[in-house]
Design a protein around this motif. Structure first.
Motif, short mmCIF file in Angstrom:
data_model
loop_
_atom_site.label_atom_id
_atom_site.label_comp_id
_atom_site.label_asym_id
_atom_site.label_seq_id
_atom_site.Cartn_x
_atom_site.Cartn_y
_atom_site.Cartn_z
N ALA A 1 0.68 -1.19 -0.12
CA ALA A 1 0.01 0.03 0.13
C ALA A 1 0.99 1.25 -0.05
CB ALA A 1 -1.07 0.13 1.30
N GLN A 2 2.17 1.27 0.79
CA GLN A 2 2.77 2.31 0.75
C GLN A 2 3.36 2.67 -0.39
OE1 GLN A 2 6.93 2.00 2.59
NE2 GLN A 2 6.17 3.84 4.08
N GLY A 3 3.62 1.76 -1.28
CA GLY A 3 4.23 1.87 -2.61
C GLY A 3 3.37 2.76 -3.41
N LEU A 4 1.86 2.23 -3.50
CA LEU A 4 0.97 2.75 -4.16
C LEU A 4 0.57 4.03 -3.84
CD1 LEU A 4 -1.55 -0.27 -4.70
CD2 LEU A 4 -0.38 0.64 -6.62
N ALA A 5 0.60 4.62 -2.75
CA ALA A 5 0.17 5.74 -2.10
C ALA A 5 1.41 6.63 -2.70
CB ALA A 5 -0.07 5.76 -0.82
N GLN A 6 2.46 6.37 -2.41
CA GLN A 6 3.74 6.95 -2.88
C GLN A 6 3.66 7.50 -4.29
OE1 GLN A 6 7.34 5.69 -1.43
NE2 GLN A 6 8.76 7.51 -2.35
N PHE A 7 3.40 6.48 -5.05
CA PHE A 7 3.29 6.57 -6.54
C PHE A 7 2.40 7.87 -7.01
CE2 PHE A 7 0.52 5.80 -10.31
CZ PHE A 7 1.59 6.07 -11.15
N TYR A 8 1.29 7.59 -6.42
CA TYR A 8 0.29 8.66 -6.48
C TYR A 8 0.73 10.12 -6.12
CZ TYR A 8 -3.15 5.84 -8.62
OH TYR A 8 -3.77 5.06 -9.65
N GLN A 9 1.71 10.11 -4.88
CA GLN A 9 2.30 11.39 -4.70
C GLN A 9 3.08 12.04 -5.93
OE1 GLN A 9 2.66 13.44 -1.30
NE2 GLN A 9 0.40 12.57 -1.88
N ALA A 10 3.75 11.08 -6.84
CA ALA A 10 4.30 11.41 -8.00
C ALA A 10 3.42 11.95 -9.08
CB ALA A 10 5.27 10.53 -8.23
N ALA A 11 2.31 11.03 -9.12
CA ALA A 11 1.34 11.35 -10.24
C ALA A 11 0.50 12.60 -10.00
CB ALA A 11 0.31 10.11 -10.14
N ILE A 12 0.45 13.13 -8.61
CA ILE A 12 -0.18 14.27 -8.67
C ILE A 12 0.65 15.65 -8.42
CG2 ILE A 12 -2.70 13.40 -7.59
CD1 ILE A 12 -1.27 14.15 -4.68
N GLY A 13 1.81 15.29 -8.79
CA GLY A 13 2.84 16.26 -8.89
C GLY A 13 3.60 16.91 -7.45
N VAL A 14 3.18 16.20 -6.31
CA VAL A 14 3.65 16.67 -5.21
C VAL A 14 5.14 16.07 -4.99
CG1 VAL A 14 3.53 16.12 -2.51
CG2 VAL A 14 1.52 16.45 -4.19
N LEU A 15 5.42 14.81 -5.35
CA LEU A 15 6.78 14.45 -5.64
C LEU A 15 7.12 15.05 -7.06
CD1 LEU A 15 7.10 11.17 -3.78
CD2 LEU A 15 7.76 13.32 -3.06
N PRO A 16 8.25 15.85 -7.38
CA PRO A 16 8.66 16.10 -8.57
C PRO A 16 9.26 14.84 -9.43
CG PRO A 16 10.15 17.08 -7.03
CD PRO A 16 9.15 16.34 -6.02
N PHE A 17 8.71 14.35 -10.38
CA PHE A 17 9.22 13.22 -11.10
C PHE A 17 8.47 13.27 -12.48
CE2 PHE A 17 8.93 8.82 -12.48
CZ PHE A 17 10.38 8.54 -12.16
N PHE A 18 7.46 13.29 -12.57
CA PHE A 18 6.73 13.43 -14.03
C PHE A 18 6.73 14.83 -14.56
CE2 PHE A 18 4.53 9.72 -12.09
CZ PHE A 18 4.99 8.57 -13.09
N SER A 19 6.81 14.88 -15.91
CA SER A 19 6.68 16.18 -16.44
C SER A 19 5.40 16.71 -16.23
CB SER A 19 7.08 16.17 -17.98
OG SER A 19 6.08 15.60 -18.80
N ASP A 20 5.35 18.28 -16.37
CA ASP A 20 4.16 18.86 -16.53
C ASP A 20 3.04 18.28 -17.49
OD1 ASP A 20 4.86 20.52 -14.48
OD2 ASP A 20 5.25 22.06 -15.58
N GLU A 21 3.72 17.96 -18.58
CA GLU A 21 2.73 17.43 -19.65
C GLU A 21 1.90 16.05 -19.30
OE1 GLU A 21 3.11 17.90 -24.51
OE2 GLU A 21 4.66 17.08 -23.34
#
Length: 371
Positions: A254-274
């Motif tokens: 569960a921790q891995g899934l929740a942390q992935f979504y921190q990146a998917a919503i832009g809280v953790l800088p990882f994915f581009s704005d696009e």
């Protein structure tokens, strides 16, 4: 955020809703603010469930697979508006875009050919020969199994690697996520045993389950093609864990899934704005030909559908109007809310009879939304 109310809802699942083993992880602002784990990895109560316990989370995998494809599209100068056939020349729907593919609009939910989910090349050949189940532009319908193959083939063509490999190398390892689409043998000892949901008469009377249980319906065909891994007992095998199926083969915490979504919503800088925009922007909404209820999709992610007044008709993704995520059959569920910066994941091993989030996850989300 009233974490005490959220924790009470989690504990109530064991007392009132027959939970066996489960984990809950909630993040906000780049930090984990709640991590709960309780119960047992099997009915015999031999091994305690901990935060490190992993379990197959079925279709919650689709979000991870979609993010992988979106990253590769951007890197190759492509996007949701581009035709799939630019990458996959034999794709049967020549006018379909990647956005339509990722939002379940291509009409490839069910295959006429009888092929095994473990025979990748045979499934791809069956997809290429398939007459679409409906015309492009004539609505949408969830692709429960074929989705993984129609997402993986462009990834293989763009990268030369299996989607699960690209996901680990490009997303999971850099972010430190305990998530796999194709689990290595070294992690087998951490996987809990799944148990099938109990049948309830009210479930069987719904339009979806009537169609699901009737031979020859598109709904039944969609959930049985490609063949294999039909029963929950089959998901408790190393063959299933190692399969790397992007529609339903993810295993993790569960921790891995929740942390992935921190990146998917832009809280953790990882994915581009696009890529962040592609993940959250709705592309289709309305009656789903397969799930037989209203659904709303972006590029590979679900959002709550809205009524005519713009209000949510369900709250599977909390109160946030822009929240998105993806459930897994039986009760696993994860999402992120870009407005509040909150992400959420729940995994368990006593499944419910549901393809959308059931009572156990919904009770926690309600407590989270009210707090």
């Amino acid at each position: 955020m009233d974490l005490a109310a959220v924790e009470k809802a989690f504990r109530d699942n064991f007392v009132e809703r027959g939970e066996l083993g489960a984990s809950l992880s909630i993040w906000q602002g780049g930090e984990e603010v709640l991590n709960l784990a309780d119960g047992w990895c099997e009915r015999e109560h031999q091994k305690e469930w901990t935060a490190a316990t992993m379990v197959p989370f079925y279709s919650a995998t689709k979000a991870l697979a979609s993010a992988t494809l979106l990253m590769l599209l951007e890197e190759n100068g492509l996007g949701p508006e581009d035709l799939v056939c630019r990458v996959w020349a034999e794709f049967p729907n020549k006018n379909a875009t990647f956005g339509e593919l990722l939002s379940h609009q291509c009409g490839l939910a069910a295959l006429d050919q009888k092929v095994s989910v473990f025979e990748y090349e045979a499934v791809i050949a069956a997809i290429e020969a398939q007459e679409p189940n409906w015309d492009l532009g004539d609505g949408h319908g969830y692709h429960p199994r074929t989705f993984g193959f129609i997402v993986e083939e462009p990834v293989r063509l763009l990268s030369g690697k299996r989607l699960g490999e690209v996901f680990r190398e490009r997303i999971a390892e850099p972010l430190g996520l305990e998530l796999w689409i194709g689990l290595p043998e070294s992690e087998f000892g951490r996987v809990a045993t799944l148990y099938p949901g109990k049948t309830d008469k009210s479930d069987l009377e719904s339009g979806f389950y009537k169609a699901f249980n009737q031979q020859g319906t598109l709904v039944r065909q969609a959930f049985s093609s490609p063949r294999g891994l039909q029963g929950v007992h089959e998901m408790n095998t190393p063959k299933a864990w190692q399969s790397g199926l992007p529609a339903m083969g993810g295993v993790g915490t569960a921790q891995g899934l929740a942390q992935f979504y921190q990146a998917a919503i832009g809280v953790l800088p990882f994915f581009s704005d696009e890529v962040l925009e592609w993940m959250k922007t709705p592309l289709v909404t309305g009656d789903d030909r397969i799930l037989m209820t209203q659904t709303r999709f972006s590029c590979g992610f679900q959002l709550d559908p809205l009524d005519g007044a713009g209000k949510k008709v369900r709250h599977n993704y909390g109160s946030g109007m822009h929240a998105f995520g993806h459930p897994g059959a039986g009760g696993s569920h994860a999402f992120g809310d870009p407005d509040s910066g909150i992400s959420y994941a729940y995994i368990m091993n006593q499944m419910d009879l549901s393809v959308l989030p059931g009572a156990k996850s919904s009770a926690i989300i309600e407590a989270l939304s009210e707090s």
